[in-house]
Design an enzyme around this catalytic site. Sequence first.
Site, PDB file in Angstrom:
ATOM      1  CB  CYS A  85      -0.936   0.001   1.195  1.00 24.88           C
ATOM      2  SG  CYS A  85      -1.905  -1.498   1.322  1.00 24.88           S
ATOM      3  CG  HIS A 336      -6.302   2.002   0.771  1.00 26.26           C
ATOM      4  ND1 HIS A 336      -5.177   2.596   0.219  1.00 26.26           N
ATOM      5  CD2 HIS A 336      -5.834   0.993   1.565  1.00 26.26           C
ATOM      6  CE1 HIS A 336      -4.098   1.967   0.653  1.00 26.26           C
ATOM      7  NE2 HIS A 336      -4.471   0.984   1.450  1.00 26.26           N
TER       8      HIS A 336
HETATM    9  N1  COA Z   1     -16.692   1.510   4.675  1.00 26.14           N
HETATM   10  C1  COA Z   1     -17.989   1.866   4.461  1.00 26.14           C
HETATM   11  N2  COA Z   1     -18.829   1.170   3.695  1.00 26.14           N
HETATM   12  C2  COA Z   1     -18.337   0.059   3.114  1.00 26.14           C
HETATM   13  C3  COA Z   1     -17.017  -0.356   3.285  1.00 26.14           C
HETATM   14  C4  COA Z   1     -16.186   0.404   4.109  1.00 26.14           C
HETATM   15  N3  COA Z   1     -14.928   0.058   4.325  1.00 26.14           N
HETATM   16  N4  COA Z   1     -16.818  -1.493   2.580  1.00 26.14           N
HETATM   17  C5  COA Z   1     -17.988  -1.759   1.968  1.00 26.14           C
HETATM   18  N5  COA Z   1     -18.896  -0.822   2.293  1.00 26.14           N
HETATM   19  C6  COA Z   1     -20.297  -0.765   1.892  1.00 26.14           C
HETATM   20  C7  COA Z   1     -20.468  -0.865   0.398  1.00 26.14           C
HETATM   21  O1  COA Z   1     -20.471   0.410  -0.209  1.00 26.14           O
HETATM   22  C8  COA Z   1     -21.802  -1.547   0.290  1.00 26.14           C
HETATM   23  O2  COA Z   1     -22.821  -0.594   0.486  1.00 26.14           O
HETATM   24  P1  COA Z   1     -24.205  -0.696  -0.302  1.00 26.14           P
HETATM   25  O3  COA Z   1     -24.798  -2.013   0.112  1.00 26.14           O
HETATM   26  O4  COA Z   1     -24.954   0.504   0.179  1.00 26.14           O
HETATM   27  O5  COA Z   1     -23.843  -0.664  -1.742  1.00 26.14           O
HETATM   28  C9  COA Z   1     -21.827  -2.477   1.486  1.00 26.14           C
HETATM   29  O6  COA Z   1     -20.920  -1.908   2.447  1.00 26.14           O
HETATM   30  C10 COA Z   1     -21.377  -3.878   1.157  1.00 26.14           C
HETATM   31  O7  COA Z   1     -20.217  -3.791   0.371  1.00 26.14           O
HETATM   32  P2  COA Z   1     -19.306  -5.025   0.061  1.00 26.14           P
HETATM   33  O8  COA Z   1     -18.377  -4.646  -1.039  1.00 26.14           O
HETATM   34  O9  COA Z   1     -20.173  -6.234  -0.141  1.00 26.14           O
HETATM   35  O10 COA Z   1     -18.493  -5.189   1.402  1.00 26.14           O
HETATM   36  P3  COA Z   1     -17.659  -6.408   1.815  1.00 26.14           P
HETATM   37  O11 COA Z   1     -18.271  -7.000   3.032  1.00 26.14           O
HETATM   38  O12 COA Z   1     -17.438  -7.295   0.639  1.00 26.14           O
HETATM   39  O13 COA Z   1     -16.251  -5.736   2.197  1.00 26.14           O
HETATM   40  C11 COA Z   1     -14.640  -5.138   3.844  1.00 26.14           C
HETATM   41  C12 COA Z   1     -16.103  -5.006   3.395  1.00 26.14           C
HETATM   42  C13 COA Z   1     -14.458  -4.272   5.077  1.00 26.14           C
HETATM   43  C14 COA Z   1     -14.312  -6.584   4.189  1.00 26.14           C
HETATM   44  C15 COA Z   1     -13.733  -4.635   2.695  1.00 26.14           C
HETATM   45  O14 COA Z   1     -14.060  -3.312   2.384  1.00 26.14           O
HETATM   46  C16 COA Z   1     -12.274  -4.746   3.067  1.00 26.14           C
HETATM   47  O15 COA Z   1     -11.681  -5.819   2.987  1.00 26.14           O
HETATM   48  N6  COA Z   1     -11.628  -3.619   3.479  1.00 26.14           N
HETATM   49  C17 COA Z   1     -10.243  -3.614   3.856  1.00 26.14           C
HETATM   50  C18 COA Z   1      -9.376  -3.396   2.644  1.00 26.14           C
HETATM   51  C19 COA Z   1      -7.917  -3.581   2.995  1.00 26.14           C
HETATM   52  O16 COA Z   1      -7.537  -4.476   3.732  1.00 26.14           O
HETATM   53  N7  COA Z   1      -7.044  -2.737   2.440  1.00 26.14           N
HETATM   54  C20 COA Z   1      -5.642  -2.808   2.658  1.00 26.14           C
HETATM   55  C21 COA Z   1      -5.318  -2.258   3.972  1.00 26.14           C
HETATM   56  S1  COA Z   1      -3.670  -2.599   4.517  1.00 26.14           S
END
Ligand code: COA
Length: 388
Positions: A85, A336
């Site tokens: 990242c 991100h």
């Molecule tokens: N913050 C706010 N809303 C979020 C979100 C977040 N981080 N991630 C997803 N959403 C929302 C989406 O917009 C969607 O909304 P909608 O239903 O109104 O369209 C809903 O939540 C579901 O989205 P989805 O893509 O199915 O979520 P998910 O459960 O597949 O993924 C996480 C959620 C947190 C697991 C994923 O965002 C993630 O893995 N984040 C971390 C990324 C990471 O590790 N980056 C590197 C860092 S070192």
Amino acid sequence: MRSISIVGVGLTKFGEHWDKGLKELIAEAGTLAIEDAGIGKVKIQAVYAGCMASGRFNGQEHIGALAADVLGLNPIPATRLEGACASGGLALRNAYLAIRTGEFDVALVVGVEKMTEVDTGDAGFALGGASDAETELFAGASFPALYALMAQAHMAEFGTTEEQLAAASVKNHKNASQNPYAQFRNEITVADVMKSGYVASPLKLLDCSPITDGAAAVVLMATDVARKMNAARKAVEIIASAQASDTLDLAHRNNLYETAAAKKAVQDAYRQAGISAKDVSFAEVHDCFSIAEIMAIEALGFCRQGEGGKFTADGHTAIGGKTPVNTSGGLKGDGHPVGATGVKQAIEAYWQLNNLAGARQVRGAKIGLTHNVGGSGATAVIHLYRKA
Ligand code: COA
């Protein structure tokens, strides 16, 4: 030592881009940056591209050459930098170092990632490549889980609360609501975060940065050359660039509640610039999870070790507070796209120092800091900026 400045920037909107591939995202950000610099692309002498995992996300490697190609910059040298990242920050730093040696006068830095083509499980696995694959990823530790361990350690050591963590996300969504490039422009409350459902305890959905597509680009120039070419009107000088490393896995760290690489890099950066934390007007920090922002502001010296949660909940990192943090909306609010994030942070510094940040503007901003981290802190890249 040669002075080096950002003289033009370009950014795509961050979010889900179903109608754009890597090529379109890079072309959009790169073209905007070259236009903003007002120098014409024939003046660009090298491309530095930050990208973490396009092979896994899109089946496409060779992002340096791809960037030069889609921007019509062949045959200049084009190089990809990968530091998880922190890839964008590394691209910026390596372009800066190359100009400092005199090898080039003008370089284009591009950061890009297109992450939404795969489902969340595959995205998590791709991102997991930034951890120690043998001892963490293959053992089932996702990035939310690794940062959850750090959050648990911070809470156990210092009494940090889940509400204090949530305060970082609330502030970042508020700032993102003022940023037209941000993925999330909705304001949230601490109560929203608390009821958003655990991803890895104590981190909940709204403690996490999302999965995002986007690209960011800056034109970097030797400041004297920019002045000669009438390209220095909006120049923002990079007054320090520093980088440090830590163990890839968490198991070999001295403790889990502080980030040693960021501490080392920022000390080097402050020394290079001859300043200290109290001189920093605003900072863009790597809040991939809310706890990461808390640990970042402690590492950067904005508050004492262990007090980051309270400092944030008390509003000291809000715009108008002691040290505004993530005025752009940060990784939480903006999204991100991992390879692009470090370059986007530099763009926010450029806008803030040119008084171009609109409703997010930090009044009287003099010195900006960017903190870009790879993995769970194994790579840390710090830059400091002031108006040239
Ligand atoms: N913050 C706010 N809303 C979020 C979100 C977040 N981080 N991630 C997803 N959403 C929302 C989406 O917009 C969607 O909304 P909608 O239903 O109104 O369209 C809903 O939540 C579901 O989205 P989805 O893509 O199915 O979520 P998910 O459960 O597949 O993924 C996480 C959620 C947190 C697991 C994923 O965002 C993630 O893995 N984040 C971390 C990324 C990471 O590790 N980056 C590197 C860092 S070192």
